[in-house]
Design an enzyme around this catalytic site. Structure first.
Site, mmCIF file in Angstrom:
data_model
loop_
_atom_site.group_PDB
_atom_site.id
_atom_site.type_symbol
_atom_site.label_atom_id
_atom_site.label_comp_id
_atom_site.label_asym_id
_atom_site.label_seq_id
_atom_site.Cartn_x
_atom_site.Cartn_y
_atom_site.Cartn_z
ATOM 1 N N ASP A 97 30.599 -5.477 14.976
ATOM 2 C CA ASP A 97 30.577 -5.640 16.433
ATOM 3 C C ASP A 97 29.560 -6.695 16.855
ATOM 4 O OD1 ASP A 97 30.714 -5.308 19.169
ATOM 5 O OD2 ASP A 97 29.972 -3.245 19.184
ATOM 6 N N ASP A 114 32.120 -0.140 25.675
ATOM 7 C CA ASP A 114 30.669 -0.249 25.490
ATOM 8 C C ASP A 114 29.907 0.384 26.638
ATOM 9 O OD1 ASP A 114 30.302 -1.849 23.028
ATOM 10 O OD2 ASP A 114 31.500 -3.328 24.131
ATOM 11 N N MET A 135 26.194 -3.646 13.740
ATOM 12 C CA MET A 135 25.984 -4.596 14.836
ATOM 13 C C MET A 135 25.622 -5.956 14.251
ATOM 14 S SD MET A 135 26.653 -2.950 17.542
ATOM 15 C CE MET A 135 26.358 -4.406 18.557
ATOM 16 N N SER A 174 36.805 -5.560 22.943
ATOM 17 C CA SER A 174 35.779 -4.920 23.770
ATOM 18 C C SER A 174 36.007 -5.262 25.232
ATOM 19 C CB SER A 174 34.388 -5.395 23.339
ATOM 20 O OG SER A 174 33.476 -5.141 24.389
ATOM 21 N N MET A 208 26.279 1.323 28.173
ATOM 22 C CA MET A 208 24.856 0.942 28.086
ATOM 23 C C MET A 208 24.074 1.620 29.195
ATOM 24 S SD MET A 208 25.376 -3.125 27.574
ATOM 25 C CE MET A 208 26.533 -3.760 26.362
ATOM 26 N N MET A 239 25.521 2.969 23.635
ATOM 27 C CA MET A 239 24.219 2.332 23.453
ATOM 28 C C MET A 239 23.283 3.008 24.440
ATOM 29 S SD MET A 239 25.703 -1.502 23.051
ATOM 30 C CE MET A 239 27.303 -0.995 23.662
ATOM 31 N N HIS A 280 37.830 -0.846 22.635
ATOM 32 C CA HIS A 280 36.397 -0.659 22.365
ATOM 33 C C HIS A 280 35.661 -0.628 23.712
ATOM 34 C CE1 HIS A 280 32.736 -0.937 19.850
ATOM 35 N NE2 HIS A 280 32.254 -1.691 20.830
ATOM 36 N N HIS A 333 31.508 3.233 22.263
ATOM 37 C CA HIS A 333 30.261 2.820 21.604
ATOM 38 C C HIS A 333 29.110 3.112 22.564
ATOM 39 C CE1 HIS A 333 27.797 -0.900 19.986
ATOM 40 N NE2 HIS A 333 27.201 0.251 19.736
ATOM 41 N N GLY A 390 35.015 -9.230 21.919
ATOM 42 C CA GLY A 390 34.994 -9.233 23.374
ATOM 43 C C GLY A 390 35.393 -10.595 23.906
HETATM 44 C C1 DX5 Z 1 27.360 -5.659 22.401
HETATM 45 C C2 DX5 Z 1 28.591 -4.790 22.430
HETATM 46 C C3 DX5 Z 1 29.790 -5.493 21.929
HETATM 47 C C4 DX5 Z 1 30.163 -6.697 22.765
HETATM 48 C C5 DX5 Z 1 30.787 -7.693 21.877
HETATM 49 O O1 DX5 Z 1 26.268 -4.939 22.784
HETATM 50 O O2 DX5 Z 1 28.413 -3.636 21.625
HETATM 51 O O3 DX5 Z 1 30.892 -4.641 21.752
HETATM 52 O O4 DX5 Z 1 31.029 -6.395 23.824
HETATM 53 O O5 DX5 Z 1 31.013 -8.840 22.612
HETATM 54 P P1 DX5 Z 1 31.290 -10.238 21.901
HETATM 55 O O6 DX5 Z 1 32.515 -10.061 21.058
HETATM 56 O O7 DX5 Z 1 31.512 -11.153 23.073
HETATM 57 O O8 DX5 Z 1 30.083 -10.588 21.084
HETATM 58 ZN ZN ZN Z 2 30.278 -2.433 21.074
#
Ligand code: DX5
Ligand code: ZN
Length: 215
Positions: free
Chosen positions: A174, A34, A136, A7, A36, A67, A32, A65, A196
């Site tokens: 994830d 993310d 998740m 990520s 938001m 969100m 990946h 992804h 990530g």
């Molecule tokens: C969280 C994201 C993840 C995040 C994971 O909201 O969807 O993809 O980047 O990060 P780590 O691996 O650090 O938990």
């Molecule tokens: Zn994610």
């Protein structure tokens, strides 16, 4: 073999092109990404222009992804920006079936993500329509959180269902994946590991990716 999807939320944005080169040279399978919106989750990350530029840096799969609320308003724009997989949250979709069809009709692989409180059974009526289920294992919105243990049971239940139906829907997990818990997550039935902090904060991200890949 597991699919590894680092990520980029945990990457160094000031050196994003170096991070992309590193991932290209590594055994990572997917990027990946993310997104938001500060509404569906209490944080804002990056969006279309950044993904468009990352797309020019890689031929690996771009796993986006979302969100965000009302993802149907942006599906076409993410296709244009270069998404291969577009994952929406079940909790953000009042017409999930329609949203999945929209993503497929645009030529992307549809994914559906579930927050930690959402039972996997909620997806059974669309399981054969989607390519990815993203379970998740933290509350979405931030990197670097701790893995929520009851996720393991959700992975097992879903994997049994997918196998019973003979589908090739992939289970992506994830959030909070570390070198210590990755094997257990794969044993529970996951196909795709999103990582990530574990990748980008490692001394050698490439080696971490390669070690995860070998599990
Ligand atoms: C969280 C994201 C993840 C995040 C994971 O909201 O969807 O993809 O980047 O990060 P780590 O691996 O650090 O938990
Ligand atoms: Zn994610």
């Amino acid at each position: 073999m597991a699919i590894i999807a680092p990520s980029l939320l945990a990457s160094n944005f000031l050196r994003l092109s170096d991070e992309c080169v590193m991932l290209n040279e590594s055994e990572a399978d997917w990027f990946h990404l993310d997104v938001m919106d500060g509404r569906f989750v209490p944080n804002i990350s990056f969006g279309l222009p950044v993904i468009e530029q990352i797309r020019t840096m890689t031929s690996k799969v771009c796993d986006v992804h979302l969100m965000i609320e009302e993802p149907e308003r942006y599906a076409e724009a993410f296709k244009k920006a270069g998404a291969d997989i577009l994952t929406v949250h079940i909790e953000a979709c009042r017409h999930l079936h329609r949203n999945i069809q929209q993503i497929r009709n645009l030529g992307m692989e549809p994914g559906v993500a579930l927050n930690p409180h959402t039972p996997v059974e909620m997806l059974y009526n669309v399981l054969s329509d989607i390519s990815i289920v993203c379970i998740m294992s933290v509350n979405p919105g931030f990197g670097g959180q701790q893995f929520i243990p009851h996720t393991l049971q959700k992975i097992k239940t879903l994997r049994t269902k997918i196998d019973q139906l003979g589908l090739n829907t992939k289970i992506e997990v994830d959030g909070g994946i570390t070198w210590e818990n990755a094997a257990e997550i794969l044993n529970a039935g996951a196909h795709v590991l999103v990582a990530g902090s574990t990748v980008f904060k490692a001394k050698s991200p490439k080696k971490m990716i390669s070690d995860l890949k070998k599990l």
